[in-house]
Scaffold this motif. Structure first.
Motif, PDB file in Angstrom:
ATOM      1  N   ALA A  15       0.524  -1.419  -0.097  1.00 21.11           N
ATOM      2  CA  ALA A  15       0.060   0.012   0.185  1.00 21.11           C
ATOM      3  C   ALA A  15       0.441   1.292   0.441  1.00 21.11           C
ATOM      4  O   ALA A  15       0.598   2.117  -0.645  1.00 21.11           O
ATOM      5  CB  ALA A  15      -1.418  -0.016   1.296  1.00 21.11           C
ATOM      6  N   ALA A  16       1.996   1.286   1.523  1.00 19.95           N
ATOM      7  CA  ALA A  16       2.605   2.317   0.859  1.00 19.95           C
ATOM      8  C   ALA A  16       3.405   2.915  -0.129  1.00 19.95           C
ATOM      9  O   ALA A  16       3.078   3.664  -0.831  1.00 19.95           O
ATOM     10  CB  ALA A  16       4.106   2.409   2.358  1.00 19.95           C
ATOM     11  N   VAL A  17       3.949   1.778  -1.205  1.00 22.62           N
ATOM     12  CA  VAL A  17       4.600   1.685  -2.580  1.00 22.62           C
ATOM     13  C   VAL A  17       3.828   1.943  -3.227  1.00 22.62           C
ATOM     14  O   VAL A  17       3.745   3.356  -4.159  1.00 22.62           O
ATOM     15  CB  VAL A  17       5.059   0.075  -2.772  1.00 22.62           C
ATOM     16  N   LEU A  18       2.612   1.717  -3.489  1.00 21.27           N
ATOM     17  CA  LEU A  18       1.504   2.274  -4.650  1.00 21.27           C
ATOM     18  C   LEU A  18       0.764   3.829  -4.134  1.00 21.27           C
ATOM     19  O   LEU A  18       0.736   4.694  -5.030  1.00 21.27           O
ATOM     20  CB  LEU A  18       0.454   1.397  -4.454  1.00 21.27           C
ATOM     21  N   ALA A  19       1.150   4.192  -3.104  1.00 25.62           N
ATOM     22  CA  ALA A  19       0.554   5.722  -2.387  1.00 25.62           C
ATOM     23  C   ALA A  19       1.896   6.801  -3.286  1.00 25.62           C
ATOM     24  O   ALA A  19       1.427   7.834  -3.971  1.00 25.62           O
ATOM     25  CB  ALA A  19       0.769   5.564  -1.185  1.00 25.62           C
ATOM     26  N   VAL A  20       3.132   5.818  -2.854  1.00 24.68           N
ATOM     27  CA  VAL A  20       4.423   7.287  -3.758  1.00 24.68           C
ATOM     28  C   VAL A  20       4.023   6.853  -5.276  1.00 24.68           C
ATOM     29  O   VAL A  20       3.987   7.749  -5.940  1.00 24.68           O
ATOM     30  CB  VAL A  20       5.508   6.110  -2.912  1.00 24.68           C
ATOM     31  N   PHE A  21       3.328   5.932  -5.545  1.00 26.19           N
ATOM     32  CA  PHE A  21       3.132   5.483  -7.203  1.00 26.19           C
ATOM     33  C   PHE A  21       2.575   6.909  -7.769  1.00 26.19           C
ATOM     34  O   PHE A  21       2.783   7.641  -8.613  1.00 26.19           O
ATOM     35  CB  PHE A  21       2.811   4.826  -8.011  1.00 26.19           C
ATOM     36  N   ALA A  22       0.881   6.547  -6.580  1.00 24.69           N
ATOM     37  CA  ALA A  22      -0.347   7.791  -6.812  1.00 24.69           C
ATOM     38  C   ALA A  22       0.880   9.474  -6.605  1.00 24.69           C
ATOM     39  O   ALA A  22       0.607   9.795  -7.587  1.00 24.69           O
ATOM     40  CB  ALA A  22      -0.978   7.801  -5.851  1.00 24.69           C
ATOM     41  N   ALA A  23       1.764   9.719  -5.919  1.00 23.88           N
ATOM     42  CA  ALA A  23       2.430  10.773  -5.401  1.00 23.88           C
ATOM     43  C   ALA A  23       2.997  10.750  -6.772  1.00 23.88           C
ATOM     44  O   ALA A  23       2.875  12.610  -7.635  1.00 23.88           O
ATOM     45  CB  ALA A  23       2.994  10.620  -4.087  1.00 23.88           C
ATOM     46  N   CYS A  24       4.001  10.111  -6.929  1.00 20.05           N
ATOM     47  CA  CYS A  24       4.752  10.287  -7.978  1.00 20.05           C
ATOM     48  C   CYS A  24       4.386  10.538  -9.123  1.00 20.05           C
ATOM     49  O   CYS A  24       3.987  11.667 -10.580  1.00 20.05           O
ATOM     50  CB  CYS A  24       5.757   8.878  -8.545  1.00 20.05           C
ATOM     51  N   ALA A  25       2.589  10.428 -10.081  1.00 16.48           N
ATOM     52  CA  ALA A  25       1.937  10.624 -10.776  1.00 16.48           C
ATOM     53  C   ALA A  25       0.939  11.920 -10.689  1.00 16.48           C
ATOM     54  O   ALA A  25       0.911  12.553 -11.801  1.00 16.48           O
ATOM     55  CB  ALA A  25       0.704   9.798 -11.215  1.00 16.48           C
ATOM     56  N   PHE A  26       0.997  12.554  -9.790  1.00 14.66           N
ATOM     57  CA  PHE A  26       0.128  13.783  -9.393  1.00 14.66           C
ATOM     58  C   PHE A  26       1.296  14.807  -9.680  1.00 14.66           C
ATOM     59  O   PHE A  26       0.844  16.240  -9.674  1.00 14.66           O
ATOM     60  CB  PHE A  26      -0.380  13.345  -8.065  1.00 14.66           C
ATOM     61  N   SER A  27       2.497  14.583  -8.763  1.00 15.10           N
ATOM     62  CA  SER A  27       3.126  15.365  -8.984  1.00 15.10           C
ATOM     63  C   SER A  27       3.624  15.769 -10.474  1.00 15.10           C
ATOM     64  O   SER A  27       3.818  16.893 -10.640  1.00 15.10           O
ATOM     65  CB  SER A  27       4.596  14.637  -7.910  1.00 15.10           C
ATOM     66  N   ALA A  28       3.774  14.690 -10.867  1.00 14.43           N
ATOM     67  CA  ALA A  28       4.275  14.636 -12.484  1.00 14.43           C
ATOM     68  C   ALA A  28       2.881  15.632 -13.477  1.00 14.43           C
ATOM     69  O   ALA A  28       3.326  16.012 -14.495  1.00 14.43           O
ATOM     70  CB  ALA A  28       4.715  13.953 -13.351  1.00 14.43           C
ATOM     71  N   ALA A  29       2.052  15.579 -13.223  1.00 10.06           N
ATOM     72  CA  ALA A  29       0.758  16.233 -13.830  1.00 10.06           C
ATOM     73  C   ALA A  29       0.642  17.925 -13.224  1.00 10.06           C
ATOM     74  O   ALA A  29      -0.510  18.190 -13.218  1.00 10.06           O
ATOM     75  CB  ALA A  29      -1.144  15.308 -13.310  1.00 10.06           C
ATOM     76  N   GLY A  30       1.205  17.898 -11.972  1.00 12.98           N
ATOM     77  CA  GLY A  30       1.279  19.146 -11.991  1.00 12.98           C
ATOM     78  C   GLY A  30       0.397  19.357 -10.233  1.00 12.98           C
ATOM     79  O   GLY A  30       0.051  20.772  -9.929  1.00 12.98           O
ATOM     80  N   LEU A  31      -0.250  18.551 -10.071  1.00 16.33           N
ATOM     81  CA  LEU A  31      -1.675  18.717  -8.228  1.00 16.33           C
ATOM     82  C   LEU A  31      -0.761  18.960  -7.326  1.00 16.33           C
ATOM     83  O   LEU A  31      -1.359  19.356  -6.884  1.00 16.33           O
ATOM     84  CB  LEU A  31      -2.316  17.783  -8.699  1.00 16.33           C
ATOM     85  N   ILE A  32       0.376  18.089  -7.183  1.00 16.93           N
ATOM     86  CA  ILE A  32       1.143  18.540  -5.977  1.00 16.93           C
ATOM     87  C   ILE A  32       3.006  18.785  -6.345  1.00 16.93           C
ATOM     88  O   ILE A  32       3.084  18.782  -7.572  1.00 16.93           O
ATOM     89  CB  ILE A  32       0.874  17.502  -5.294  1.00 16.93           C
ATOM     90  N   PRO A  33       3.600  19.664  -5.123  1.00 16.87           N
ATOM     91  CA  PRO A  33       4.454  20.026  -5.726  1.00 16.87           C
ATOM     92  C   PRO A  33       5.056  19.187  -6.173  1.00 16.87           C
ATOM     93  O   PRO A  33       5.658  17.589  -6.369  1.00 16.87           O
ATOM     94  CB  PRO A  33       5.368  20.296  -4.471  1.00 16.87           C
ATOM     95  N   ARG A  34       6.391  19.468  -7.324  1.00 16.46           N
ATOM     96  CA  ARG A  34       7.405  18.171  -7.924  1.00 16.46           C
ATOM     97  C   ARG A  34       9.032  17.094  -6.735  1.00 16.46           C
ATOM     98  O   ARG A  34       8.631  18.391  -6.017  1.00 16.46           O
ATOM     99  CB  ARG A  34       8.265  19.189  -8.959  1.00 16.46           C
ATOM    100  N   LEU A  35       8.569  16.014  -7.081  1.00 12.40           N
ATOM    101  CA  LEU A  35       9.122  15.532  -6.218  1.00 12.40           C
ATOM    102  C   LEU A  35      10.133  15.856  -6.819  1.00 12.40           C
ATOM    103  O   LEU A  35      10.529  15.486  -8.190  1.00 12.40           O
ATOM    104  CB  LEU A  35       8.584  13.990  -5.842  1.00 12.40           C
ATOM    105  N   PRO A  36      11.851  14.127  -5.818  1.00 12.39           N
ATOM    106  CA  PRO A  36      12.494  14.374  -6.450  1.00 12.39           C
ATOM    107  C   PRO A  36      12.670  13.177  -7.775  1.00 12.39           C
ATOM    108  O   PRO A  36      11.936  12.277  -7.746  1.00 12.39           O
ATOM    109  CB  PRO A  36      14.014  15.052  -5.025  1.00 12.39           C
ATOM    110  N   LEU A  37      13.135  13.876  -8.687  1.00 10.76           N
ATOM    111  CA  LEU A  37      14.016  12.221  -9.290  1.00 10.76           C
ATOM    112  C   LEU A  37      12.907  12.174  -9.997  1.00 10.76           C
ATOM    113  O   LEU A  37      12.289  10.753 -10.542  1.00 10.76           O
ATOM    114  CB  LEU A  37      14.407  10.822  -8.535  1.00 10.76           C
ATOM    115  N   LEU A  38      11.494  12.682 -10.624  1.00 13.68           N
ATOM    116  CA  LEU A  38      10.758  12.497 -10.756  1.00 13.68           C
ATOM    117  C   LEU A  38      10.608  11.347 -12.748  1.00 13.68           C
ATOM    118  O   LEU A  38       9.900  10.322 -12.480  1.00 13.68           O
ATOM    119  CB  LEU A  38      10.115  13.573 -10.813  1.00 13.68           C
TER     120      LEU A  38
END
Length: 141
Positions: free
Chosen positions: A60-83
């Motif tokens: 669940a934690a890994v999948l949540a990180v996957f979601a955060a990365c997708a949302f970051s790349a979509a511009g919904l949340i701040p840019r994450l490192p190593l995106l």
């Protein structure tokens, strides 16, 4: 970055999968059984062992990180490192998991049950959604 619908969809899919894994933990052994977690995982959950929920929580934690990365790349949340690297890795994980069905069907068809079949197809769709979204924002990354 612009809001990319494909990556928003990918983030929603990953977040939904993460929440589903948390629901499995809450649902206990019956949910592990219903989601075809495997006889060993079900048995451990029935005995009240911590291992099934620790493994499921990790997924669940890994999948949540996957979601955060997708949302970051979509511009919904701040840019994450190593995106860019993360998006390629996430897409690769989903696609490889989904495409693993092919060799299984050819060389080990007896191992392919309904769970393997449907989960592989679902994860393949996740990978395609992430791949399209990543492709569309690549220049902006």
């Amino acid at each position: 970055m612009r809001a990319e619908p494909w990556l928003i969809a990918g983030g929603i899919l990953s977040a939904a999968a993460s929440l589903m894994h948390l629901a499995i933990i809450a649902g206990g052994p019956a949910w592990y059984r219903w989601f075809h977690a495997g006889d060993k995982m079900v048995a451990m959950a029935e005995r009240g062992e911590a291992r099934p929920w620790i493994i499921t929580l990790g997924i669940a934690a890994v999948l949540a990180v996957f979601a955060a990365c997708a949302f970051s790349a979509a511009g919904l949340i701040p840019r994450l490192p190593l995106l860019p690297l993360a998006l390629v890795g996430i897409t690769g994980v989903y696609l490889l998991r989904g495409l693993a069905l092919g060799p299984l069907l050819v060389w080990r068809p007896h191992l392919v049950d309904n769970f393997i079949l449907w989960s592989s197809l679902i994860v393949l769709v996740y990978g395609l959604v992430h791949a399209i979204g990543t492709w569309l924002v690549w220049r902006e990354l």
